[in-house]
Scaffold this active site. Structure first.
Site, PDB file in Angstrom:
ATOM      1  N   CYS A   1      12.400  46.208  99.771  1.00  0.00           N
ATOM      2  CA  CYS A   1      11.161  46.269 100.546  1.00  0.00           C
ATOM      3  C   CYS A   1      11.198  45.287 101.704  1.00  0.00           C
ATOM      4  O   CYS A   1      12.069  44.419 101.787  1.00  0.00           O
ATOM      5  CB  CYS A   1       9.981  45.946  99.641  1.00  0.00           C
ATOM      6  SG  CYS A   1      10.000  46.824  98.067  1.00  0.00           S
TER       7      CYS A   1
ATOM      8  N   ARG B   1      15.730  48.862 105.717  1.00  0.00           N
ATOM      9  CA  ARG B   1      15.809  48.437 104.320  1.00  0.00           C
ATOM     10  C   ARG B   1      15.435  49.563 103.359  1.00  0.00           C
ATOM     11  O   ARG B   1      15.717  49.475 102.171  1.00  0.00           O
ATOM     12  CB  ARG B   1      14.886  47.233 104.087  1.00  0.00           C
ATOM     13  CG  ARG B   1      15.265  46.022 104.932  1.00  0.00           C
ATOM     14  CD  ARG B   1      14.261  44.903 104.763  1.00  0.00           C
ATOM     15  NE  ARG B   1      14.310  44.334 103.443  1.00  0.00           N
ATOM     16  CZ  ARG B   1      15.153  43.390 103.044  1.00  0.00           C
ATOM     17  NH1 ARG B   1      16.055  42.933 103.882  1.00  0.00           N
ATOM     18  NH2 ARG B   1      15.117  42.907 101.825  1.00  0.00           N
TER      19      ARG B   1
ATOM     20  N   TRP C   1       9.453  50.056  98.425  1.00  0.00           N
ATOM     21  CA  TRP C   1      10.332  50.991  97.724  1.00  0.00           C
ATOM     22  C   TRP C   1       9.895  50.949  96.272  1.00  0.00           C
ATOM     23  O   TRP C   1       9.976  49.924  95.616  1.00  0.00           O
ATOM     24  CB  TRP C   1      11.787  50.575  97.879  1.00  0.00           C
ATOM     25  CG  TRP C   1      12.751  51.498  97.199  1.00  0.00           C
ATOM     26  CD1 TRP C   1      13.133  51.478  95.892  1.00  0.00           C
ATOM     27  CD2 TRP C   1      13.440  52.605  97.777  1.00  0.00           C
ATOM     28  NE1 TRP C   1      14.021  52.489  95.622  1.00  0.00           N
ATOM     29  CE2 TRP C   1      14.232  53.199  96.763  1.00  0.00           C
ATOM     30  CE3 TRP C   1      13.477  53.152  99.061  1.00  0.00           C
ATOM     31  CZ2 TRP C   1      15.039  54.306  96.987  1.00  0.00           C
ATOM     32  CZ3 TRP C   1      14.288  54.251  99.288  1.00  0.00           C
ATOM     33  CH2 TRP C   1      15.054  54.817  98.257  1.00  0.00           C
TER      34      TRP C   1
ATOM     35  N   ASN D   1       7.887  41.418  97.332  1.00  0.00           N
ATOM     36  CA  ASN D   1       9.184  42.058  97.111  1.00  0.00           C
ATOM     37  C   ASN D   1       9.705  41.619  95.750  1.00  0.00           C
ATOM     38  O   ASN D   1       9.466  40.491  95.322  1.00  0.00           O
ATOM     39  CB  ASN D   1      10.199  41.645  98.178  1.00  0.00           C
ATOM     40  CG  ASN D   1       9.948  42.304  99.508  1.00  0.00           C
ATOM     41  OD1 ASN D   1       9.065  43.149  99.642  1.00  0.00           O
ATOM     42  ND2 ASN D   1      10.717  41.919 100.508  1.00  0.00           N
ATOM     43  N   GLY D   2      10.462  42.492  95.096  1.00  0.00           N
ATOM     44  CA  GLY D   2      11.083  42.113  93.833  1.00  0.00           C
ATOM     45  C   GLY D   2      10.266  42.539  92.636  1.00  0.00           C
ATOM     46  O   GLY D   2       9.437  43.451  92.701  1.00  0.00           O
TER      47      GLY D   2
ATOM     48  N   GLU E   1      38.682  53.492  93.906  1.00  0.00           N
ATOM     49  CA  GLU E   1      37.686  53.156  94.934  1.00  0.00           C
ATOM     50  C   GLU E   1      38.243  52.137  95.926  1.00  0.00           C
ATOM     51  O   GLU E   1      37.990  52.222  97.129  1.00  0.00           O
ATOM     52  CB  GLU E   1      36.414  52.617  94.272  1.00  0.00           C
ATOM     53  CG  GLU E   1      35.329  52.153  95.242  1.00  0.00           C
ATOM     54  CD  GLU E   1      34.810  53.248  96.163  1.00  0.00           C
ATOM     55  OE1 GLU E   1      34.132  52.900  97.159  1.00  0.00           O
ATOM     56  OE2 GLU E   1      35.066  54.448  95.921  1.00  0.00           O
TER      57      GLU E   1
ATOM     58  N   LYS F   1      38.618  52.750 100.017  1.00  0.00           N
ATOM     59  CA  LYS F   1      38.060  51.886 101.058  1.00  0.00           C
ATOM     60  C   LYS F   1      39.124  51.526 102.091  1.00  0.00           C
ATOM     61  O   LYS F   1      38.859  51.522 103.295  1.00  0.00           O
ATOM     62  CB  LYS F   1      37.472  50.614 100.437  1.00  0.00           C
ATOM     63  CG  LYS F   1      36.151  50.813  99.781  1.00  0.00           C
ATOM     64  CD  LYS F   1      35.065  51.140 100.795  1.00  0.00           C
ATOM     65  CE  LYS F   1      33.966  51.978 100.193  1.00  0.00           C
ATOM     66  NZ  LYS F   1      34.289  53.352  99.881  1.00  0.00           N
TER      67      LYS F   1
ATOM     68  N   GLU G   1      39.849  54.592 104.277  1.00  0.00           N
ATOM     69  CA  GLU G   1      38.735  54.968 105.147  1.00  0.00           C
ATOM     70  C   GLU G   1      38.668  54.125 106.412  1.00  0.00           C
ATOM     71  O   GLU G   1      38.443  54.661 107.503  1.00  0.00           O
ATOM     72  CB  GLU G   1      37.405  54.814 104.395  1.00  0.00           C
ATOM     73  CG  GLU G   1      37.111  55.892 103.381  1.00  0.00           C
ATOM     74  CD  GLU G   1      35.782  55.656 102.702  1.00  0.00           C
ATOM     75  OE1 GLU G   1      34.968  56.591 102.662  1.00  0.00           O
ATOM     76  OE2 GLU G   1      35.541  54.529 102.202  1.00  0.00           O
TER      77      GLU G   1
ATOM     78  N   HIS H   1      56.553  57.553  85.978  1.00  0.00           N
ATOM     79  CA  HIS H   1      56.673  58.995  86.163  1.00  0.00           C
ATOM     80  C   HIS H   1      56.686  59.375  87.651  1.00  0.00           C
ATOM     81  O   HIS H   1      56.385  60.527  87.982  1.00  0.00           O
ATOM     82  CB  HIS H   1      55.540  59.711  85.431  1.00  0.00           C
ATOM     83  CG  HIS H   1      55.579  59.520  83.954  1.00  0.00           C
ATOM     84  ND1 HIS H   1      56.363  60.282  83.118  1.00  0.00           N
ATOM     85  CD2 HIS H   1      54.957  58.601  83.153  1.00  0.00           C
ATOM     86  CE1 HIS H   1      56.203  59.866  81.871  1.00  0.00           C
ATOM     87  NE2 HIS H   1      55.365  58.850  81.861  1.00  0.00           N
TER      88      HIS H   1
ATOM     89  N   LYS I   1      28.699  60.001 107.452  1.00  0.00           N
ATOM     90  CA  LYS I   1      27.989  59.363 106.350  1.00  0.00           C
ATOM     91  C   LYS I   1      27.590  60.372 105.278  1.00  0.00           C
ATOM     92  O   LYS I   1      27.684  60.100 104.086  1.00  0.00           O
ATOM     93  CB  LYS I   1      26.745  58.639 106.876  1.00  0.00           C
ATOM     94  CG  LYS I   1      26.019  57.821 105.812  1.00  0.00           C
ATOM     95  CD  LYS I   1      26.890  56.675 105.344  1.00  0.00           C
ATOM     96  CE  LYS I   1      26.237  55.877 104.226  1.00  0.00           C
ATOM     97  NZ  LYS I   1      27.174  54.924 103.628  1.00  0.00           N
TER      98      LYS I   1
END
Length: 613
Positions: A2, A28, A76, A102-103, A486, A490, A493, A509, A608
């Site tokens: 938030c 945000r 949020w 917030n939080g 992953e 990265k 990319e 192998h 994106k």
């Protein structure tokens, strides 16, 4: 994720200033917004669901009048549905105190019960509203200033949060408090600002004072006073920042990707916050989430995703299989949609898509739904197509991610899968109570662990040594293989370096033929029941002359004996450690790409959101 903005000074256009500040914080992520302004001895609040255009229209329809003090917020949703009543600012029963928060307030339920018994009337489903009532309670119970009331309130709160309070009786004062969530002061001439990030007020001042964790701040037009929770005054320098507006959107970081890497602790905290408040389990009672009975009665789980989301699904599948003891399959959505899959009633299909609009994942989810399966979407975007197609939704709450290469959305997807795995284990009774408590505690510590890791992480020497290499090999075993996949993605990319990720036990192998003295090999060697097997694979790599870069847990001396370089991550439960292990690989890929002079935010040929095949 938030946003907060606050102002105290002499301007008469406070509403416009607050709206402008909130627009600077739109990146945000949010689903509702509101402002409160002190005018003529009264506080008026305007709130709206949706984007800031809706709030702006509501403000235009509000009663005339201007004020010189105000607070604003973009929310949020965590506790409570997305509606106007749950939007901030919140206020007490007498409309004496308004707050933006917030939080998460973890102990809000006992506080709410106590305050309700004393006559407070609550109008929202949120945890945040309790702060407004608690500040008002202390103002009526011996606190002679807003600052003292906030200080007493702070001492009663548990959780991670930042909030700003405003009161009728103290019209030229705002009081803020910070516990783990960000909050910063902007110093102008005869006016002072508060924000959850500097962009909220950068157009008006570049002089800032930073509020440290566990501190309170009292803001007036003349400046800011900093206090400990015990009331002791602190000194704080004014710092002049040199950002332009573009840099401000990046939070002072050189790129969006780096900014988003450093937002991961907050993003994971938002994702798990109100869902892991119990010590003996997790609460997934979000609006739109599947009923517990559906989770308990599922016979099989199928996880679908593309790219980074597929890797998050792999990590989650290991955890769910281990904890919930269910048969689980993981598929690349673009392949699954063109098979004739055996799927139907009794199957729970989880579609993971950051944007909620990934074409292949949506198509795969629809096939499964047409054949009778129950569909759960894990996504970051409310109102996206995935949320409309699925039977249930688990939101990741990562906020807006601008850089094409996913970082904070990935760790939030993993965190969401962990939450789901623990809920499955809880409702199915497959974990001993003590083991469940250990895992919940470890999950709640992850934001702190990420923060500690990013404060101490240094991969510069490794990046300098290898950024000109043309091939990397990433290896891992068990859940570590998902991290290797992953990490390799990265690097591909954003650096355009050829690399491969392979199950370490499969090296003999074929891939071992690629190794020589010029090959950097990244080995994911975090704690696990088969770490000794991974160490044996590292020894095989070193015997061929390759340069081993290991990612290992703090306090494990064994790995360091078999690697040229070791990157340490905080020690935690071995099944949770993959979320931490991927972060050094994000930063390594980032530094390699920057040393090669590349645009990491917009890598070539990539988008994106992939909305076509």
């Amino acid at each position: 994720m938030c946003g907060i903005v606050g102002y105290v000074g002499k301007r008469q256009d406070v509403r416009e200033l607050l709206l402008e500040g909130l627009r600077r914080l739109e990146y945000r992520g949010y689903d509702s917004a509101g402002i409160s302004v002190l005018q003529g001895g009264d506080i008026s609040a305007v709130r709206a669901v949706g984007n800031l255009d809706n709030l702006e229209q509501a403000v235009q329809g509000a009663p005339d009048g201007e004020g010189c003090t105000g607070i604003g917020h973009t929310r949020w949703a965590t506790h409570g549905r997305v509606n106007e009543e749950n939007a901030h600012p919140h206020f007490d029963t007498q409309d004496r105190v308004h707050v933006v928060v917030n939080g998460i307030v973890e102990n809000y339920l006992p506080l709410k019960r106590r305050l309700a018994q004393e006559g407070a009337r609550f109008t929202s489903e949120t945890d945040a509203e309790v702060i407004a009532h608690l500040v008002a309670h202390h103002l009526g119970d011996g606190a002679d200033t807003l600052a003292e009331a906030v200080r007493r309130t702070y001492l009663e709160l548990q959780g991670h949060f930042a909030f700003v309070a405003m009161a009728k009786d103290d019209p030229e004062t705002l009081v803020g408090a910070r516990k783990e969530c960000p909050l910063v002061v902007g110093i102008g001439e005869g006016e002072t600002f508060l924000g959850s990030a500097i962009p909220a007020f950068l157009e008006h001042t570049k002089n800032v004072q930073y509020i440290e964790n566990g501190e309170l701040v009292v803001v007036t037009p003349e400046g800011a006073r900093f206090l400990t929770p015990e009331g002791e005054q602190l000194d704080r320098d004014v710092v002049e920042i040199s950002w332009d507006e573009e840099a401000a959107e990046k939070g002072g970081y050189e790129t969006f990707m780096l900014k988003e890497i450093y937002e991961q602790a907050d993003a994971v905290a938002e994702t798990i916050a109100d869902r892991a408040v119990r010590d003996d389990g997790v609460d997934l009672d979000d609006e739109g989430m599947l009923d517990e009975a559906v989770l308990r009665d599922a016979k099989r789980i199928i996880v679908l995703g593309c790219g980074t989301s597929y890797h998050a699904g792999l990590i989650g599948s290991y955890a769910m299989e281990q904890w919930a003891r269910m048969p689980i399959g993981v598929d690349v959505a673009s392949e699954y949609r063109y098979r004739d899959p055996v799927v139907g009633p009794g199957d729970l299909v989880i579609g993971i898509t950051q944007s909620g609009e990934t074409a292949d994942t949506l198509a795969a989810m629809r096939i499964a739904k047409e054949r009778g399966a129950t569909i759960l979407a894990i996504t970051n975007v409310r109102g996206s197509q995935a949320t409309r197609d699925a039977d249930g939704v688990l939101f990741t709450r990562a906020g807006l991610e601008v850089s094409v290469a996913a970082t904070k959305t990935f760790v939030c997807q993993v965190a969401a899968m962990y939450l789901l795995g623990l809920k499955l284990a809880e409702v199915r009774g497959t974990l001993e109570p003590e083991r469940l408590r250990e895992l919940v505690a470890g999950l709640k510590r992850l934001p702190h662990d990420i923060d500690v890791l990013l404060q101490t992480l240094d991969v510069e020497e490794i990046a300098q040594a290898h950024f000109e290499k043309e091939f990397f090999l990433y290896i891992g075993r068990h859940v570590g293989l998902s991290v290797a996949l992953e990490g390799a993605l990265k690097l591909k990319e954003i650096s355009y370096i050829s690399c491969d990720a392979y199950a370490a036990g499969e090296m003999k192998h074929g891939p071992i033929a690629l190794l020589d003295e010029s090959t950097p090999v990244v080995a994911v060697a975090t704690d696990s029941p088969i770490l000794d097997k991974m160490v044996s694979n590292m020894q095989e790599v070193r015997a061929r002359g390759a340069h081993v870069i290991a990612v290992a847990a703090e306090g494990n001396p064994e790995v360091g004996e078999h690697a040229a370089d070791v990157i340490r991550v905080p020690s935690t439960d071995w099944m949770l450690q993959p979320l931490l292990a991927v972060i050094p690989l994000q930063v390594l890929a980032y530094r390699v790409a920057r040393l090669r002079g590349l645009n990491v935010d917009q890598p070539r040929n990539l988008a994106k959101t992939v909305t076509v095949e």
